[in-house]
Design a protein around this motif. Sequence first.
Motif, PDB file in Angstrom:
ATOM      1  N   THR A 171       0.837  -1.206   0.000  1.00 31.60           N
ATOM      2  CA  THR A 171       0.000   0.000   0.000  1.00 31.60           C
ATOM      3  C   THR A 171       0.866   1.248   0.000  1.00 31.60           C
ATOM      4  N   LEU A 172       1.895   1.266   0.836  1.00 34.75           N
ATOM      5  CA  LEU A 172       2.776   2.431   0.902  1.00 34.75           C
ATOM      6  C   LEU A 172       3.537   2.629  -0.410  1.00 34.75           C
ATOM      7  N   ALA A 173       3.946   1.529  -1.024  1.00 31.98           N
ATOM      8  CA  ALA A 173       4.615   1.638  -2.322  1.00 31.98           C
ATOM      9  C   ALA A 173       3.666   2.194  -3.381  1.00 31.98           C
ATOM     10  N   HIS A 174       2.380   1.814  -3.302  1.00 31.27           N
ATOM     11  CA  HIS A 174       1.392   2.383  -4.218  1.00 31.27           C
ATOM     12  C   HIS A 174       1.281   3.892  -4.011  1.00 31.27           C
ATOM     13  N   LEU A 175       1.283   4.340  -2.748  1.00 33.39           N
ATOM     14  CA  LEU A 175       1.244   5.779  -2.479  1.00 33.39           C
ATOM     15  C   LEU A 175       2.451   6.476  -3.108  1.00 33.39           C
ATOM     16  N   ALA A 176       3.611   5.857  -3.013  1.00 33.49           N
ATOM     17  CA  ALA A 176       4.812   6.445  -3.614  1.00 33.49           C
ATOM     18  C   ALA A 176       4.687   6.513  -5.131  1.00 33.49           C
ATOM     19  N   CYS A 177       4.075   5.497  -5.737  1.00 32.10           N
ATOM     20  CA  CYS A 177       3.863   5.514  -7.186  1.00 32.10           C
ATOM     21  C   CYS A 177       2.928   6.653  -7.593  1.00 32.10           C
ATOM     22  N   ILE A 178       1.880   6.867  -6.803  1.00 30.60           N
ATOM     23  CA  ILE A 178       0.962   7.970  -7.095  1.00 30.60           C
ATOM     24  C   ILE A 178       1.717   9.293  -7.066  1.00 30.60           C
ATOM     25  N   ALA A 179       2.537   9.481  -6.040  1.00 25.84           N
ATOM     26  CA  ALA A 179       3.309  10.720  -5.929  1.00 25.84           C
ATOM     27  C   ALA A 179       4.221  10.911  -7.130  1.00 25.84           C
ATOM     28  N   ALA A 180       4.897   9.840  -7.546  1.00 28.21           N
ATOM     29  CA  ALA A 180       5.798   9.929  -8.692  1.00 28.21           C
ATOM     30  C   ALA A 180       5.034  10.200  -9.977  1.00 28.21           C
ATOM     31  N   ASP A 181       3.926   9.502 -10.173  1.00 23.38           N
ATOM     32  CA  ASP A 181       3.160   9.639 -11.404  1.00 23.38           C
ATOM     33  C   ASP A 181       2.576  11.039 -11.564  1.00 23.38           C
ATOM     34  N   LEU A 182       2.289  11.703 -10.455  1.00 26.15           N
ATOM     35  CA  LEU A 182       1.705  13.044 -10.528  1.00 26.15           C
ATOM     36  C   LEU A 182       2.747  14.151 -10.459  1.00 26.15           C
ATOM     37  N   GLY A 183       4.043  13.796 -10.326  1.00 29.57           N
ATOM     38  CA  GLY A 183       5.085  14.791 -10.514  1.00 29.57           C
ATOM     39  C   GLY A 183       5.840  15.247  -9.284  1.00 29.57           C
ATOM     40  N   ALA A 184       5.688  14.567  -8.134  1.00 29.60           N
ATOM     41  CA  ALA A 184       6.445  14.952  -6.943  1.00 29.60           C
ATOM     42  C   ALA A 184       7.917  14.579  -7.099  1.00 29.60           C
ATOM     43  N   ASP A 185       8.761  15.245  -6.325  1.00 28.58           N
ATOM     44  CA  ASP A 185      10.199  14.953  -6.340  1.00 28.58           C
ATOM     45  C   ASP A 185      10.595  13.991  -5.229  1.00 28.58           C
ATOM     46  N   VAL A 186       9.926  14.094  -4.085  1.00 31.85           N
ATOM     47  CA  VAL A 186      10.154  13.182  -2.970  1.00 31.85           C
ATOM     48  C   VAL A 186       8.797  12.860  -2.365  1.00 31.85           C
ATOM     49  N   VAL A 187       8.733  11.757  -1.612  1.00 31.92           N
ATOM     50  CA  VAL A 187       7.471  11.351  -1.011  1.00 31.92           C
ATOM     51  C   VAL A 187       7.662  11.137   0.480  1.00 31.92           C
ATOM     52  N   LYS A 188       6.691  11.585   1.252  1.00 34.70           N
ATOM     53  CA  LYS A 188       6.656  11.317   2.688  1.00 34.70           C
ATOM     54  C   LYS A 188       5.611  10.243   2.945  1.00 34.70           C
ATOM     55  N   LEU A 189       6.014   9.204   3.703  1.00 32.55           N
ATOM     56  CA  LEU A 189       5.140   8.076   3.973  1.00 32.55           C
ATOM     57  C   LEU A 189       5.165   7.738   5.463  1.00 32.55           C
ATOM     58  N   PRO A 190       4.129   7.071   5.958  1.00 33.59           N
ATOM     59  CA  PRO A 190       4.169   6.574   7.331  1.00 33.59           C
ATOM     60  C   PRO A 190       5.161   5.416   7.459  1.00 33.59           C
ATOM     61  N   TYR A 191       5.567   5.142   8.683  1.00 32.36           N
ATOM     62  CA  TYR A 191       6.442   4.010   8.965  1.00 32.36           C
ATOM     63  C   TYR A 191       5.615   2.724   8.955  1.00 32.36           C
ATOM     64  N   PRO A 192       6.064   1.684   8.257  1.00 31.86           N
ATOM     65  CA  PRO A 192       5.270   0.453   8.152  1.00 31.86           C
ATOM     66  C   PRO A 192       5.404  -0.500   9.336  1.00 31.86           C
ATOM     67  N   GLY A 193       6.215  -0.141  10.330  1.00 32.50           N
ATOM     68  CA  GLY A 193       6.236  -0.944  11.542  1.00 32.50           C
ATOM     69  C   GLY A 193       7.490  -1.735  11.832  1.00 32.50           C
ATOM     70  N   SER A 194       8.341  -1.919  10.839  1.00 34.88           N
ATOM     71  CA  SER A 194       9.584  -2.662  11.062  1.00 34.88           C
ATOM     72  C   SER A 194      10.617  -2.238  10.028  1.00 34.88           C
ATOM     73  N   ARG A 195      11.884  -2.503  10.353  1.00 36.88           N
ATOM     74  CA  ARG A 195      12.949  -2.169   9.408  1.00 36.88           C
ATOM     75  C   ARG A 195      12.819  -2.976   8.130  1.00 36.88           C
ATOM     76  N   ALA A 196      12.457  -4.244   8.250  1.00 39.25           N
ATOM     77  CA  ALA A 196      12.322  -5.087   7.058  1.00 39.25           C
ATOM     78  C   ALA A 196      11.223  -4.577   6.136  1.00 39.25           C
ATOM     79  N   ALA A 197      10.079  -4.205   6.722  1.00 38.08           N
ATOM     80  CA  ALA A 197       8.983  -3.663   5.913  1.00 38.08           C
ATOM     81  C   ALA A 197       9.378  -2.329   5.303  1.00 38.08           C
ATOM     82  N   MET A 198      10.118  -1.517   6.058  1.00 37.68           N
ATOM     83  CA  MET A 198      10.566  -0.222   5.542  1.00 37.68           C
ATOM     84  C   MET A 198      11.499  -0.404   4.355  1.00 37.68           C
ATOM     85  N   ARG A 199      12.392  -1.361   4.460  1.00 38.77           N
ATOM     86  CA  ARG A 199      13.306  -1.628   3.340  1.00 38.77           C
ATOM     87  C   ARG A 199      12.529  -2.036   2.086  1.00 38.77           C
ATOM     88  N   GLU A 200      11.482  -2.823   2.286  1.00 42.28           N
ATOM     89  CA  GLU A 200      10.650  -3.256   1.157  1.00 42.28           C
ATOM     90  C   GLU A 200       9.997  -2.050   0.484  1.00 42.28           C
TER      91      GLU A 200
END
Length: 270
Positions: A171-200
């Motif tokens: 879900t968070l990766a989808h949010l990042a795709c939306i940001a990229a597709d609409l022209g953002a330069d960087v994206v701010k996202l919530p923390y997914p709960g673990s380092r492993a999930a964050m790396r993903e």
Amino acid sequence: MTASGGAVLLRPYGKALRLARLTARHKGRHLFVPLDHSLTTGSIAGGRPYAGLVQDLIVAGADAIIVHKGRIRSIEPGAFVGAGLVVHLSAGTMHYADPNSKVLVGSVEEAARWGADGVSVHVNVGSATEPAQLRDLGLVAGECDRLGMPLMAMMYARGESLAATASQPRTLAHLACIAADLGADVVKLPYPGSRAAMREVVEMSPLPVYVAGGDPLGGLERTVELARDILGAGAAGLSFGRCIFDAHDPMAVTSAVAAVAAGVSQDALA
């Protein structure tokens, strides 16, 4: 910046220059401190003077401060010599019937007149007003390209349809795709709960990822641990607001988190 296949993607010079200013203080990873919450919830940081809070956070090591346009007039311009200024263009209060609703309350041109190094827009995907928020992000991105202004998209999954999956990596990766597709330069996202999930999430994101800190975490050590987990997973930076300004000692937390961002290599964090 090099794309896959060796093609070089060039930003307009003005945008590249402003991005460099935003990230000049600490090479590598960065700490942005958003203070736009006062519009949503009211007084922050125990009601201490806003301008003094901004100056103290910058002295303590913040790379950039995110504020609404009206607050800039109360802050001494010299405060931003050592840090970047990001103007937040979205607004909504906790008192409205739909707390996930966000509207534009400023323009990129206004932000440029105030001397901003970047702007940010908040989008709640899955909310009742998602279409309008997506439209606003796309329009702001176009103005940012025209005026050479970097854009941070603050992306959240909100609404009943996303309640069970809001913090999942896909879900968070989808949010990042939306940001990229609409022209953002960087994206701010919530923390997914673990380092492993964050790396993903970082590996799937087409944009540099900055991560929200959320509510105060119960102490300096826990906040520093969160910063290490986020940056150790490869995130470009931190966007810590409430867990800094609502802390018992905001300056101590800022200094400690900035030290993590500035002084520890990715190899050491991993």
